[in-house]
Scaffold this active site. Sequence first.
Site, PDB file in Angstrom:
ATOM      1  N   CYS A  30     -36.254  75.704  15.007  1.00 17.21           N
ATOM      2  CA  CYS A  30     -36.649  74.728  16.319  1.00 17.21           C
ATOM      3  C   CYS A  30     -37.783  74.432  16.330  1.00 17.21           C
ATOM      4  O   CYS A  30     -38.798  74.620  15.483  1.00 17.21           O
ATOM      5  CB  CYS A  30     -36.383  75.678  17.497  1.00 17.21           C
ATOM      6  N   ARG A  35     -34.458  72.745  20.333  1.00 22.80           N
ATOM      7  CA  ARG A  35     -33.224  73.579  19.773  1.00 22.80           C
ATOM      8  C   ARG A  35     -32.606  72.965  18.669  1.00 22.80           C
ATOM      9  O   ARG A  35     -31.605  71.831  18.893  1.00 22.80           O
ATOM     10  CB  ARG A  35     -32.425  74.360  20.713  1.00 22.80           C
ATOM     11  N   LEU A  36     -32.606  73.634  17.358  1.00 28.90           N
ATOM     12  CA  LEU A  36     -31.597  73.521  16.456  1.00 28.90           C
ATOM     13  C   LEU A  36     -30.601  74.364  16.273  1.00 28.90           C
ATOM     14  O   LEU A  36     -30.991  75.606  16.075  1.00 28.90           O
ATOM     15  CB  LEU A  36     -32.199  73.132  15.029  1.00 28.90           C
ATOM     16  N   ASN A  44     -38.948  79.819  17.232  1.00 28.99           N
ATOM     17  CA  ASN A  44     -38.688  79.073  16.199  1.00 28.99           C
ATOM     18  C   ASN A  44     -38.436  79.804  15.011  1.00 28.99           C
ATOM     19  O   ASN A  44     -39.148  80.724  14.839  1.00 28.99           O
ATOM     20  CB  ASN A  44     -39.735  78.170  16.048  1.00 28.99           C
TER      21      ASN A  44
END
Length: 567
Positions: A2, A47-48, A73
Amino acid sequence: MCGIAGIISPYDRNVALNKMLELQKHRGPDNTGNYADKGYACLGHNRLSIVDLSTAANQPFLDNSGRYHLVFNGEIYNYKELKAEIGSKYTFRTNSDTEVLLASFIVYGKKCLEKLNGMFSFAIWDAEEKSLFAARDRFGVKPFYYSETPEEFYFASEIKSITAVLGNNEPSLKVWANYFAYGSYGLPDETFYKDIFQLPAGHFLTFMDGNMKIERWYDFVENVNKIQVSDDFEKTKSEYLKLLKDSISLRFRADVEVGFNISGGVDSSLLLALVNQYEKKEKIRAYTFYTGDERYDELPWVQKMINETQNPLSKVRLEVEEIEELSEKISSFQDEPFGGFPTIAYSKIFQQARKDNILVLLDGQGMDEQWAGYDYYAGNPTATIQGQKGYTSTFKKHCLSDDLMQYAEKSEYPEPFDNQLQNLQYRDLFYTKIPRALRFNDRISMAHSTELREPFLDYRLVEFAFAQPEHFKIKGNVHKYLLRELVKELVPSDISYAPKRPLQTPQREWLGDDLSSWVEEQLNRLTEGRYAGWFDLDEVYREWEKYKEGERQSSFHIWQWISLSTL
């Protein structure tokens, strides 16, 4: 994987925070969140979604008491084991590694860092004490940049997010001078910008009442020296393989599809073989790049391995016509000089993976540094470039102005071990090769909203291999000896003992021929821009003419000048 950002300030800085988040939205397109503690701090997150895809795992993540707010992250690969260890000491409400990280901090304090197996940079705001705790993983896989003003503290996953709100992108003359004169990309706390710094790998940071403190939490040297080394070659090989299999297994933990990158070398071949032991090979897609130039392409070696395993393979071609556009685009994501055409070619893999809806890729970074894979480990201790012979220097100091050269000072790296080999490995692991490769690769994977995982950089593997005696690493003219002996049991012998080939593209030829007009445009931009005073321009053009005429032992100096012109 992220993007994180934050501002510690007595003022309302939500507008600035939102600007920071927008600039790094490619790092996490699935959700953007923020939190404000009025008059003290604001934190934000891109956010991923990789583990626990539910909205309950969105960030900033708040603990059950409402005291701690986390932006994170990366990935904590051993989160399941940590969650079981924490047990009833914390009441979990999600299945995310994010919550396990925050719970670990609440239960163990800063000691939680030693329990984490993963890649991470994170920040936790304590709303009760009005303090910030931030940390970065052991090898600096995930970035953490920061800057201070008299009243405020900024942090983010990308440099552009900070410079955009500070309005200050003054270059660090020392770092740029060393880049041109010695090929250095800066020390662990430096960037190419005067007022932007990075939290060094394996360190944590605290900020409270306007005071910042940085401390080391990971002592690599101490850990290596604690390892009990055996002279039993087969036992060592077996122990390493066991660790390696566990590392790969942990890095398959994801709630999205996982693929992997492959070149024709021994490291990628080992990764391919072990990945197929862990998962059904028909499910795992491999990616590789090529340019159509047989002098450089590793495609024949890749195809030979794939013929053995029958994994689906995506071959991504880099065309010379793409270089102009892609170099500008990737430069905007990198924020600092990057590694030339190989990085550009590698970026296309992540672009294709994203199109294929494969959001996590594994690669083989880190083996050369832990098993002494570079030729200069056995020869020239001052070298940093694989395969470099005794030709003219890669670096063109005579093209620099006296004004810039006064800032150049060749870096002296620590030598904490009692032998040259381990000191060289240590340099490459923490100061030269690995830090810049990790930066290049983080930016190009994140540019396409994909996650890159490096199973060979599991700290247990690196420490164990690093500690082994020299004759396990280099035997005669064979580098990575133990690793090659391990690999030959899994892949064809002509692959396991193939010589190391630098991952290359026809950069030298393309720059001097097909792209010569574009190169001249970049040089003209340099001579007309704000940095013209850094160079002896007559010497720059003289070197360029020599290059066009065929003096092309190296193209690095040409690429350096292009790097500056495109930033």
